[in-house]
Design an enzyme around this catalytic site. Structure first.
Site, PDB file in Angstrom:
ATOM      1  N   GLY A  47     -24.536  24.044  -6.154  1.00 40.53           N
ATOM      2  CA  GLY A  47     -24.183  25.437  -6.346  1.00 40.53           C
ATOM      3  C   GLY A  47     -23.186  25.612  -7.472  1.00 40.53           C
ATOM      4  O   GLY A  47     -22.426  24.684  -7.789  1.00 40.53           O
ATOM      5  N   GLN A  52     -16.817  29.511 -12.570  1.00 42.07           N
ATOM      6  CA  GLN A  52     -16.795  28.102 -12.976  1.00 42.07           C
ATOM      7  C   GLN A  52     -17.285  27.906 -14.408  1.00 42.07           C
ATOM      8  O   GLN A  52     -17.086  26.839 -14.985  1.00 42.07           O
ATOM      9  CB  GLN A  52     -17.643  27.248 -12.017  1.00 42.07           C
ATOM     10  CG  GLN A  52     -17.042  27.167 -10.621  1.00 42.07           C
ATOM     11  CD  GLN A  52     -17.882  26.284  -9.724  1.00 42.07           C
ATOM     12  OE1 GLN A  52     -18.872  26.730  -9.164  1.00 42.07           O
ATOM     13  NE2 GLN A  52     -17.511  25.035  -9.608  1.00 42.07           N
ATOM     14  N   CYS A  89     -16.731  19.852  -5.276  1.00 40.18           N
ATOM     15  CA  CYS A  89     -16.844  21.008  -6.160  1.00 40.18           C
ATOM     16  C   CYS A  89     -16.913  20.504  -7.592  1.00 40.18           C
ATOM     17  O   CYS A  89     -16.148  19.624  -7.969  1.00 40.18           O
ATOM     18  CB  CYS A  89     -15.628  21.920  -5.973  1.00 40.18           C
ATOM     19  SG  CYS A  89     -15.681  23.392  -7.006  1.00 40.18           S
ATOM     20  N   LEU A  90     -17.820  21.078  -8.359  1.00 44.16           N
ATOM     21  CA  LEU A  90     -17.955  20.663  -9.760  1.00 44.16           C
ATOM     22  C   LEU A  90     -16.663  20.906 -10.540  1.00 44.16           C
ATOM     23  O   LEU A  90     -16.426  20.273 -11.559  1.00 44.16           O
ATOM     24  CB  LEU A  90     -19.118  21.414 -10.414  1.00 44.16           C
ATOM     25  CG  LEU A  90     -20.513  21.066  -9.853  1.00 44.16           C
ATOM     26  CD1 LEU A  90     -21.543  22.086 -10.293  1.00 44.16           C
ATOM     27  CD2 LEU A  90     -20.920  19.654 -10.249  1.00 44.16           C
ATOM     28  N   HIS A 131     -19.074  28.346   0.334  1.00 48.23           N
ATOM     29  CA  HIS A 131     -18.283  27.710  -0.728  1.00 48.23           C
ATOM     30  C   HIS A 131     -18.370  28.512  -2.029  1.00 48.23           C
ATOM     31  O   HIS A 131     -17.348  28.811  -2.660  1.00 48.23           O
ATOM     32  CB  HIS A 131     -18.800  26.274  -0.930  1.00 48.23           C
ATOM     33  CG  HIS A 131     -18.138  25.514  -2.031  1.00 48.23           C
ATOM     34  ND1 HIS A 131     -17.421  24.359  -1.810  1.00 48.23           N
ATOM     35  CD2 HIS A 131     -18.082  25.723  -3.379  1.00 48.23           C
ATOM     36  CE1 HIS A 131     -16.956  23.911  -2.975  1.00 48.23           C
ATOM     37  NE2 HIS A 131     -17.352  24.723  -3.929  1.00 48.23           N
ATOM     38  N   GLU A 132     -19.596  28.884  -2.405  1.00 50.33           N
ATOM     39  CA  GLU A 132     -19.779  29.600  -3.681  1.00 50.33           C
ATOM     40  C   GLU A 132     -19.209  31.017  -3.616  1.00 50.33           C
ATOM     41  O   GLU A 132     -18.612  31.491  -4.577  1.00 50.33           O
ATOM     42  CB  GLU A 132     -21.254  29.635  -4.081  1.00 50.33           C
ATOM     43  CG  GLU A 132     -21.907  28.270  -4.289  1.00 50.33           C
ATOM     44  CD  GLU A 132     -21.124  27.332  -5.185  1.00 50.33           C
ATOM     45  OE1 GLU A 132     -20.435  27.799  -6.099  1.00 50.33           O
ATOM     46  OE2 GLU A 132     -21.198  26.111  -4.956  1.00 50.33           O
ATOM     47  N   HIS A 135     -15.571  31.118  -4.246  1.00 44.30           N
ATOM     48  CA  HIS A 135     -15.222  31.066  -5.677  1.00 44.30           C
ATOM     49  C   HIS A 135     -15.074  32.474  -6.262  1.00 44.30           C
ATOM     50  O   HIS A 135     -14.244  32.697  -7.142  1.00 44.30           O
ATOM     51  CB  HIS A 135     -16.323  30.348  -6.466  1.00 44.30           C
ATOM     52  CG  HIS A 135     -16.178  28.852  -6.530  1.00 44.30           C
ATOM     53  ND1 HIS A 135     -15.111  28.231  -7.157  1.00 44.30           N
ATOM     54  CD2 HIS A 135     -16.972  27.852  -6.086  1.00 44.30           C
ATOM     55  CE1 HIS A 135     -15.270  26.912  -7.082  1.00 44.30           C
ATOM     56  NE2 HIS A 135     -16.385  26.644  -6.429  1.00 44.30           N
TER      57      HIS A 135
HETATM   58 NI    NI Z   1     -17.152  24.782  -6.016  1.00 44.80          NI
END
Ligand code: NI
Length: 156
Positions: A47, A52, A89-90, A131-132, A135
């Site tokens: 995701g 991000q 997380c990226l 999670h997304e 953000h």
């Molecule tokens: Ni993340």
């Protein structure tokens, strides 16, 4: 279409609340395409949220293995139960954390054609949606994690 740079923790953009998308124009469609390329470009991400890639708009892309989901202005309208997830997380490479998430959620969102739809998620998809969407409100998973696992030389 292009792969965009993924910003990492410490960048203020990850702490801000994103604005709603008012109109799905060419810019938003380009952003969706780039977010898809950027997500798949990571090789292991499931995701990605617009902040991000430095854009403060309420947009996320998700693929937990069932195909791409593009969510514009997503809102969780139902949630139930609880599950333990181990999340990464990226934007926080090398760090994983255990987080309590709902077992099931229903997210309402607008698709790229402007249609308002609903999608149910359980297991990993429920975790990923939560999670997304966090953000989009400037919340990173490490604020919610109760235990951490650190991986050195992580390629994420
Ligand atoms: Ni993340």
């Amino acid at each position: 279409m292009a792969i965009r740079n993924i910003v990492t923790k410490g960048d203020e953009v990850l702490k801000k609340r994103c604005k709603e998308v008012k109109e799905i124009n060419e810019r938003i469609l380009d952003l969706l395409d780039d977010m898809k390329d950027t997500l798949y470009g990571t090789g292991n991400g499931v995701g990605l949220a617009a902040p991000q890639v430095g854009v403060l708009r309420r947009i996320v892309v998700i693929d937990v293995g069932d195909g791409l989901l593009e969510l514009i202005n997503p809102v969780i309208v139902e949630q139930e139960g609880e599950q333990d997830s181990l999340e990464g997380c990226l934007s926080i490479p090398g760090v994983y954390g255990r987080v309590k998430r709902p077992a099931r959620v229903v997210v309402e969102y607008t698709d790229r054609n402007g249609k308002r739809l609903r999608k149910e998620g359980t297991d990993l998809l429920a975790v990923c949606i939560c999670h997304e969407l966090d953000h989009l409100d400037g919340i990173l998973f490490d604020e919610k994690a109760y235990e951490f696992v650190y991986v050195e030389n992580d390629q994420e």
